[in-house]
Scaffold this motif. Structure first.
Motif, PDB file in Angstrom:
ATOM      1  N   ALA A 153     -14.669 -40.087-107.293  1.00 11.84           N
ATOM      2  CA  ALA A 153     -14.500 -40.675-105.964  1.00 11.84           C
ATOM      3  C   ALA A 153     -13.935 -39.652-104.990  1.00 11.84           C
ATOM      4  CB  ALA A 153     -13.580 -41.892-106.052  1.00 11.84           C
ATOM      5  N   THR A 154     -12.959 -38.862-105.458  1.00 17.79           N
ATOM      6  CA  THR A 154     -12.386 -37.812-104.611  1.00 17.79           C
ATOM      7  C   THR A 154     -13.445 -36.787-104.224  1.00 17.79           C
ATOM      8  OG1 THR A 154     -10.213 -38.071-105.657  1.00 17.79           O
ATOM      9  CG2 THR A 154     -10.632 -36.003-104.483  1.00 17.79           C
ATOM     10  N   ALA A 155     -14.250 -36.392-105.207  1.00 11.70           N
ATOM     11  CA  ALA A 155     -15.327 -35.437-104.939  1.00 11.70           C
ATOM     12  C   ALA A 155     -16.325 -36.014-103.939  1.00 11.70           C
ATOM     13  CB  ALA A 155     -16.039 -35.067-106.242  1.00 11.70           C
ATOM     14  N   GLY A 156     -16.569 -37.324-104.026  1.00 10.30           N
ATOM     15  CA  GLY A 156     -17.480 -37.971-103.091  1.00 10.30           C
ATOM     16  C   GLY A 156     -16.955 -37.924-101.667  1.00 10.30           C
ATOM     17  N   VAL A 157     -15.643 -38.184-101.497  1.00 14.58           N
ATOM     18  CA  VAL A 157     -15.031 -38.127-100.164  1.00 14.58           C
ATOM     19  C   VAL A 157     -15.102 -36.717 -99.601  1.00 14.58           C
ATOM     20  CG1 VAL A 157     -12.885 -38.409 -98.870  1.00 14.58           C
ATOM     21  CG2 VAL A 157     -13.514 -40.082-100.625  1.00 14.58           C
ATOM     22  N   VAL A 158     -14.798 -35.726-100.439  1.00 11.40           N
ATOM     23  CA  VAL A 158     -14.857 -34.328-100.011  1.00 11.40           C
ATOM     24  C   VAL A 158     -16.280 -33.953 -99.603  1.00 11.40           C
ATOM     25  CG1 VAL A 158     -14.618 -31.931-100.766  1.00 11.40           C
ATOM     26  CG2 VAL A 158     -12.867 -33.611-101.378  1.00 11.40           C
ATOM     27  N   THR A 159     -17.256 -34.377-100.408  1.00  8.76           N
ATOM     28  CA  THR A 159     -18.657 -34.062-100.126  1.00  8.76           C
ATOM     29  C   THR A 159     -19.111 -34.682 -98.811  1.00  8.76           C
ATOM     30  OG1 THR A 159     -19.174 -33.904-102.493  1.00  8.76           O
ATOM     31  CG2 THR A 159     -21.020 -34.242-100.981  1.00  8.76           C
ATOM     32  N   ILE A 160     -18.783 -35.958 -98.606  1.00  7.82           N
ATOM     33  CA  ILE A 160     -19.163 -36.632 -97.364  1.00  7.82           C
ATOM     34  C   ILE A 160     -18.530 -35.932 -96.161  1.00  7.82           C
ATOM     35  CG2 ILE A 160     -18.877 -38.751 -96.009  1.00  7.82           C
ATOM     36  CD1 ILE A 160     -19.120 -40.320 -98.624  1.00  7.82           C
ATOM     37  N   SER A 161     -17.243 -35.621 -96.267  1.00  7.60           N
ATOM     38  CA  SER A 161     -16.515 -35.023 -95.151  1.00  7.60           C
ATOM     39  C   SER A 161     -17.074 -33.644 -94.792  1.00  7.60           C
ATOM     40  CB  SER A 161     -15.024 -34.900 -95.487  1.00  7.60           C
ATOM     41  OG  SER A 161     -14.470 -36.169 -95.790  1.00  7.60           O
ATOM     42  N   LEU A 162     -17.301 -32.806 -95.802  1.00  4.05           N
ATOM     43  CA  LEU A 162     -17.826 -31.464 -95.541  1.00  4.05           C
ATOM     44  C   LEU A 162     -19.261 -31.518 -95.035  1.00  4.05           C
ATOM     45  CD1 LEU A 162     -16.393 -29.415 -98.565  1.00  4.05           C
ATOM     46  CD2 LEU A 162     -15.533 -29.554 -96.214  1.00  4.05           C
ATOM     47  N   THR A 163     -20.052 -32.455 -95.549  1.00  6.21           N
ATOM     48  CA  THR A 163     -21.434 -32.589 -95.093  1.00  6.21           C
ATOM     49  C   THR A 163     -21.476 -32.989 -93.621  1.00  6.21           C
ATOM     50  OG1 THR A 163     -22.173 -33.241 -97.310  1.00  6.21           O
ATOM     51  CG2 THR A 163     -23.632 -33.768 -95.470  1.00  6.21           C
ATOM     52  N   ILE A 164     -20.591 -33.907 -93.226  1.00  6.11           N
ATOM     53  CA  ILE A 164     -20.512 -34.308 -91.817  1.00  6.11           C
ATOM     54  C   ILE A 164     -20.159 -33.111 -90.947  1.00  6.11           C
ATOM     55  CG2 ILE A 164     -19.116 -35.636 -90.175  1.00  6.11           C
ATOM     56  CD1 ILE A 164     -18.999 -37.847 -92.306  1.00  6.11           C
ATOM     57  N   CYS A 165     -19.239 -32.274 -91.423  1.00  7.83           N
ATOM     58  CA  CYS A 165     -18.846 -31.077 -90.658  1.00  7.83           C
ATOM     59  C   CYS A 165     -20.017 -30.112 -90.504  1.00  7.83           C
ATOM     60  CB  CYS A 165     -17.676 -30.373 -91.338  1.00  7.83           C
ATOM     61  SG  CYS A 165     -16.119 -31.288 -91.244  1.00  7.83           S
ATOM     62  N   ILE A 166     -20.755 -29.899 -91.584  1.00  9.85           N
ATOM     63  CA  ILE A 166     -21.913 -28.992 -91.533  1.00  9.85           C
ATOM     64  C   ILE A 166     -22.961 -29.520 -90.566  1.00  9.85           C
ATOM     65  CG2 ILE A 166     -23.841 -28.060 -92.874  1.00  9.85           C
ATOM     66  CD1 ILE A 166     -21.920 -27.990 -95.291  1.00  9.85           C
ATOM     67  N   VAL A 167     -23.218 -30.824 -90.638  1.00 11.45           N
ATOM     68  CA  VAL A 167     -24.199 -31.439 -89.736  1.00 11.45           C
ATOM     69  C   VAL A 167     -23.736 -31.323 -88.285  1.00 11.45           C
ATOM     70  CG1 VAL A 167     -25.224 -33.635 -89.038  1.00 11.45           C
ATOM     71  CG2 VAL A 167     -25.165 -33.005 -91.453  1.00 11.45           C
ATOM     72  N   SER A 168     -22.446 -31.494 -88.035  1.00  9.41           N
ATOM     73  CA  SER A 168     -21.922 -31.364 -86.673  1.00  9.41           C
ATOM     74  C   SER A 168     -22.140 -29.960 -86.134  1.00  9.41           C
ATOM     75  CB  SER A 168     -20.428 -31.706 -86.645  1.00  9.41           C
ATOM     76  OG  SER A 168     -20.212 -33.072 -86.890  1.00  9.41           O
ATOM     77  N   LEU A 169     -21.982 -28.953 -86.986  1.00  5.25           N
ATOM     78  CA  LEU A 169     -22.234 -27.575 -86.565  1.00  5.25           C
ATOM     79  C   LEU A 169     -23.718 -27.352 -86.298  1.00  5.25           C
ATOM     80  CD1 LEU A 169     -19.887 -25.572 -88.973  1.00  5.25           C
ATOM     81  CD2 LEU A 169     -19.539 -26.032 -86.532  1.00  5.25           C
ATOM     82  N   ILE A 170     -24.555 -27.916 -87.158  1.00  8.26           N
ATOM     83  CA  ILE A 170     -26.004 -27.777 -86.975  1.00  8.26           C
ATOM     84  C   ILE A 170     -26.446 -28.434 -85.666  1.00  8.26           C
ATOM     85  CG2 ILE A 170     -28.262 -28.480 -87.870  1.00  8.26           C
ATOM     86  CD1 ILE A 170     -27.082 -28.176 -90.689  1.00  8.26           C
ATOM     87  N   ARG A 171     -25.881 -29.616 -85.395  1.00  6.81           N
ATOM     88  CA  ARG A 171     -26.269 -30.370 -84.196  1.00  6.81           C
ATOM     89  C   ARG A 171     -25.518 -29.899 -82.951  1.00  6.81           C
ATOM     90  NH1 ARG A 171     -25.236 -35.865 -84.060  1.00  6.81           N
ATOM     91  NH2 ARG A 171     -26.948 -36.034 -82.570  1.00  6.81           N
ATOM     92  N   HIS A 172     -24.575 -28.984 -83.132  1.00  7.54           N
ATOM     93  CA  HIS A 172     -23.864 -28.381 -81.993  1.00  7.54           C
ATOM     94  C   HIS A 172     -23.012 -29.413 -81.251  1.00  7.54           C
ATOM     95  CE1 HIS A 172     -23.122 -24.878 -79.665  1.00  7.54           C
ATOM     96  NE2 HIS A 172     -23.692 -25.293 -78.549  1.00  7.54           N
ATOM     97  N   THR A 173     -22.428 -30.357 -82.007  1.00  8.44           N
ATOM     98  CA  THR A 173     -21.628 -31.413 -81.381  1.00  8.44           C
ATOM     99  C   THR A 173     -20.137 -31.091 -81.399  1.00  8.44           C
ATOM    100  OG1 THR A 173     -21.570 -32.641 -83.480  1.00  8.44           O
ATOM    101  CG2 THR A 173     -23.306 -33.220 -81.915  1.00  8.44           C
ATOM    102  N   HIS A 174     -19.723 -30.104 -82.186  1.00 10.31           N
ATOM    103  CA  HIS A 174     -18.312 -29.735 -82.247  1.00 10.31           C
ATOM    104  C   HIS A 174     -18.170 -28.237 -82.484  1.00 10.31           C
ATOM    105  CE1 HIS A 174     -15.789 -33.275 -81.973  1.00 10.31           C
ATOM    106  NE2 HIS A 174     -16.611 -33.951 -82.753  1.00 10.31           N
ATOM    107  N   TRP A 175     -17.061 -27.686 -81.984  1.00  4.77           N
ATOM    108  CA  TRP A 175     -16.667 -26.337 -82.353  1.00  4.77           C
ATOM    109  C   TRP A 175     -16.168 -26.351 -83.797  1.00  4.77           C
ATOM    110  CZ3 TRP A 175     -17.909 -23.051 -78.522  1.00  4.77           C
ATOM    111  CH2 TRP A 175     -17.888 -23.503 -77.209  1.00  4.77           C
ATOM    112  N   PHE A 176     -16.246 -25.209 -84.448  1.00  3.84           N
ATOM    113  CA  PHE A 176     -15.783 -25.105 -85.833  1.00  3.84           C
ATOM    114  C   PHE A 176     -14.324 -25.525 -85.965  1.00  3.84           C
ATOM    115  CE2 PHE A 176     -13.572 -22.466 -89.017  1.00  3.84           C
ATOM    116  CZ  PHE A 176     -14.154 -22.978 -90.159  1.00  3.84           C
ATOM    117  N   THR A 177     -13.468 -25.085 -85.043  1.00  2.00           N
ATOM    118  CA  THR A 177     -12.047 -25.425 -85.135  1.00  2.00           C
ATOM    119  C   THR A 177     -11.802 -26.913 -84.866  1.00  2.00           C
ATOM    120  OG1 THR A 177     -11.813 -24.583 -82.871  1.00  2.00           O
ATOM    121  CG2 THR A 177     -11.075 -23.144 -84.663  1.00  2.00           C
ATOM    122  N   ASP A 178     -12.670 -27.567 -84.112  1.00  2.00           N
ATOM    123  CA  ASP A 178     -12.564 -29.025 -83.958  1.00  2.00           C
ATOM    124  C   ASP A 178     -12.641 -29.694 -85.325  1.00  2.00           C
ATOM    125  OD1 ASP A 178     -12.621 -28.602 -81.221  1.00  2.00           O
ATOM    126  OD2 ASP A 178     -14.706 -29.253 -80.979  1.00  2.00           O
TER     127      ASP A 178
END
Length: 207
Positions: A153-178
């Protein structure tokens, strides 16, 4: 509880970098100016749905529904109280930081603070860590899962969170530090809420 301090300090350090235009901001610019792939519409649709996993409305709704069910199932208000506490803490901490810092979004092609923006810290990143993390914690505490399932379950939360961050960078919706700041503050709040639950035990909880 021992993880609260490093996560909180991590958020303070990233915030300091954003406010003082530190070295991490140069990394923000490099990532934002990197060449981007023109994805077909169906991939864009998938990326948007992944990004939606960090939406405040979606995460809060999923957490509240699960908390209400667990509360009714085990005849205790504790899961619902923890869900409400986490949502309030998230909105206060992240919302206040967004308003105070006022950072602009990368789509504007200009990085400004105190400009009325709401980019830092990322609500998507903090929502994902805290809301899905509390949901996983409630399931772990009340569903009699073993340590192995808890780690999954912990690994699932980490995976979801990091995937959302990667997608945000791809879609240019947030700065990396955000996103980095969002992960830190979301993790700090997650540890704090769990610490409250551990410090004030409920007789209805299964240990």
């Amino acid at each position: 509880m021992t993880l609260l301090l490093p996560f909180f300090l991590g958020f303070i350090v990233v915030t300091q970098q954003v406010i003082t235009n530190g070295p991490l901001i140069a990394l923000d610019a490099r990532i934002a100016n990197a060449g981007r792939v023109d994805f077909p519409s169906w991939i864009d649709f998938i990326l948007m749905r992944i990004d939606d996993l960090g939406l405040r409305g979606l995460t809060a709704t999923a957490l509240m529904i699960a908390a209400i069910y667990i509360s009714r199932r085990f005849k205790t208000w504790r899961p619902l109280n923890l869900a409400i506490l986490s949502i309030i803490a998230l909105n206060l901490a992240v919302g206040l930081a967004k308003l105070l810092i006022g950072r602009t979004k990368p789509q504007l092609n200009v990085d400004l603070i105190y400009a009325g923006g709401l980019s830092y810290p990322s609500g998507h990143a903090s929502n994902a860590v805290l809301s899905w993390g509390i949901l996983a914690y409630l399931i772990y505490r009340y569903a009699k899962v073993d340590r192995y399932q808890g780690r999954l379950a912990t690994a699932g939360v980490v995976t979801i969170s990091l995937t959302i961050c990667i997608v945000s960078l791809i879609r240019h919706t947030h700065w990396f530090t955000d996103l980095l700041g969002g992960l830190f503050i979301g993790s700090a709040l997650l540890v704090a809420v769990i610490a409250v639950d551990r410090y004030v035990p409920s007789k209805s909880q299964l240990h």
